[in-house]
Structure formats: structure tokens, C-alpha cells
Write an enzyme that holds these catalytic residues in place. Structure first.
Site, PDB file in Angstrom:
ATOM      1  CG  ASP A  32      -2.037   0.977   1.149  1.00  0.00           C
ATOM      2  OD1 ASP A  32      -3.199   0.547   1.090  1.00  0.00           O
ATOM      3  OD2 ASP A  32      -1.761   2.194   1.138  1.00  0.00           O
ATOM      4  N   GLY A  94     -15.762   3.183   3.679  1.00  0.00           N
ATOM      5  CA  GLY A  94     -14.483   3.887   3.535  1.00  0.00           C
ATOM      6  C   GLY A  94     -13.690   3.455   2.313  1.00  0.00           C
ATOM      7  CG  HIS A 101      -8.675  -2.769  -2.260  1.00  0.00           C
ATOM      8  ND1 HIS A 101      -9.612  -2.071  -2.992  1.00  0.00           N
ATOM      9  CD2 HIS A 101      -8.477  -2.033  -1.132  1.00  0.00           C
ATOM     10  CE1 HIS A 101      -9.957  -0.977  -2.339  1.00  0.00           C
ATOM     11  NE2 HIS A 101      -9.290  -0.933  -1.195  1.00  0.00           N
ATOM     12  CG  HIS A 103      -6.795  -2.656   3.215  1.00  0.00           C
ATOM     13  ND1 HIS A 103      -6.031  -1.529   2.991  1.00  0.00           N
ATOM     14  CD2 HIS A 103      -8.015  -2.383   2.682  1.00  0.00           C
ATOM     15  CE1 HIS A 103      -6.749  -0.619   2.370  1.00  0.00           C
ATOM     16  NE2 HIS A 103      -7.961  -1.103   2.170  1.00  0.00           N
TER      17      HIS A 103
HETATM   18  P1  DGP Z   1      -9.631   1.699   0.441  1.00  0.00           P
HETATM   19  O1  DGP Z   1      -9.794   2.923   1.257  1.00  0.00           O
HETATM   20  O2  DGP Z   1     -10.055   0.432   1.179  1.00  0.00           O
HETATM   21  O3  DGP Z   1     -10.279   1.818  -0.927  1.00  0.00           O
HETATM   22  O4  DGP Z   1      -8.058   1.511   0.225  1.00  0.00           O
HETATM   23  C1  DGP Z   1      -7.369   1.978  -0.881  1.00  0.00           C
HETATM   24  C2  DGP Z   1      -5.914   1.858  -0.557  1.00  0.00           C
HETATM   25  O5  DGP Z   1      -5.173   1.980  -1.753  1.00  0.00           O
HETATM   26  C3  DGP Z   1      -5.371   2.937   0.388  1.00  0.00           C
HETATM   27  O6  DGP Z   1      -4.885   2.309   1.565  1.00  0.00           O
HETATM   28  C4  DGP Z   1      -4.239   3.585  -0.376  1.00  0.00           C
HETATM   29  C5  DGP Z   1      -3.970   2.627  -1.503  1.00  0.00           C
HETATM   30  N1  DGP Z   1      -3.572   3.262  -2.752  1.00  0.00           N
HETATM   31  C6  DGP Z   1      -4.223   4.250  -3.401  1.00  0.00           C
HETATM   32  N2  DGP Z   1      -3.573   4.588  -4.529  1.00  0.00           N
HETATM   33  C7  DGP Z   1      -2.493   3.750  -4.605  1.00  0.00           C
HETATM   34  C8  DGP Z   1      -1.442   3.609  -5.541  1.00  0.00           C
HETATM   35  O7  DGP Z   1      -1.359   4.285  -6.572  1.00  0.00           O
HETATM   36  N3  DGP Z   1      -0.498   2.667  -5.269  1.00  0.00           N
HETATM   37  C9  DGP Z   1      -0.559   1.867  -4.151  1.00  0.00           C
HETATM   38  N4  DGP Z   1       0.409   0.975  -3.998  1.00  0.00           N
HETATM   39  N5  DGP Z   1      -1.551   1.986  -3.243  1.00  0.00           N
HETATM   40  C10 DGP Z   1      -2.498   2.910  -3.474  1.00  0.00           C
END
Ligand code: DGP
Length: 115
Positions: A32, A94, A101, A103
């Protein structure tokens, strides 16, 4: 006109970089960009499913596969003391990226309940 690609679809397609820890024909896992724990990895399907709310019965094996990958990565990352898996869904959940995805967070004690 088709909707724009999500950021995760762009990672799947290799258009933007990510620190990838696992890839196979149906899943991808990467760190992340905004880690909330010392280990914070996202496990995603390559299939474009927006959220749990749009899962179909035929996606059952795919979801089982994603959790098997979570287990494998947790082991590789040494999360022997436990870990947290979270799937945010929709606005109240959220979710900020509309591509399903999981986490995977670990290497610190995590509070409960979430905010
Ligand atoms: P959510 O809030 O559950 O939709 O989590 C989305 C997650 O994605 C957040 O923890 C940050 C991560 N994220 C957003 N943009 C990017 C990106 O461009 N690259 C990576 N590696 N993570 C990202």
C-alpha cells in the site's frame, strides 16, 4: 464510453509502478502506498470487480484464491503474531478505490473497533 481505469487496473496493466510481492494469472499483491502498519499489502483480483457488493456466485473460487494468497504473504512477511485483513466496501465502508482489494496489515498490535 467505457469508464476510466481505476488506479489498481493501471497497476495491473503495468502503467504505473507498484512494489509487487505476488503475481499470478488471477491476482496481484503489492505494498500500500500509504501504509497503516509496518506491513500493509493489498491483494487484488485482476478481474475488474468493483467491490464485495458486486461479487457474483461464480467469484467464490476467486475469493478463496485471494485469501490463500493472503495466507502465503502473511507467512512470507513473518506475521506469526497475527494480522488484520480488511475489505472496505462503498462510501460508508471507507472504500476509496473502486476495485475490490483485501488489506493485509501486521507487525503491530491493531486496535478494535475501527473508527
Ligand atoms: P480503500 O480505502 O479500502 O479503498 O483503500 C485503498 C488503498 O489503496 C489505500 O490504503 C491507499 C492505496 N492506494 C491508493 N492509490 C495507490 C497507488 O497508486 N499505489 C498503491 N500501492 N496503493 C495505493
Amino acid at each position: 464510453m467505457s469508464p476510466p481505469k481505476t488506479i489498481f487496473k493501471r497497476i495491473i496493466d503495468g502503467e504505473i509502478p507498484a512494489k509487487i510481492v505476488h503475481e499470478d494469472e488471477i491476482s496481484l499483491a503489492f505494498h500500500d502506498v500509504s501504509p497503516q502498519a509496518p506491513v500493509h499489502i493489498l491483494v487484488i483480483p485482476k478481474k475488474e470487480i468493483r467491490s464485495i457488493a458486486e461479487l457474483q456466485t461464480e467469484d467464490a473460487a476467486l475469493m478463496g484464491h485471494l485469501f490463500a494468497i493472503v495466507r502465503k504473504i502473511a507467512e512470507e512477511q513473518g506475521l506469526t503474531n497475527g494480522f488484520r485483513t480488511v475489505i472496505n466496501t462503498g462510501v460508508d465502508g471507507g472504500q476509496t478505490v473502486p476495485h475490490l482489494h483485501i488489506h493485509l496489515m501486521g507487525k503491530r498490535a491493531l486496535g478494535w473497533p475501527p473508527g
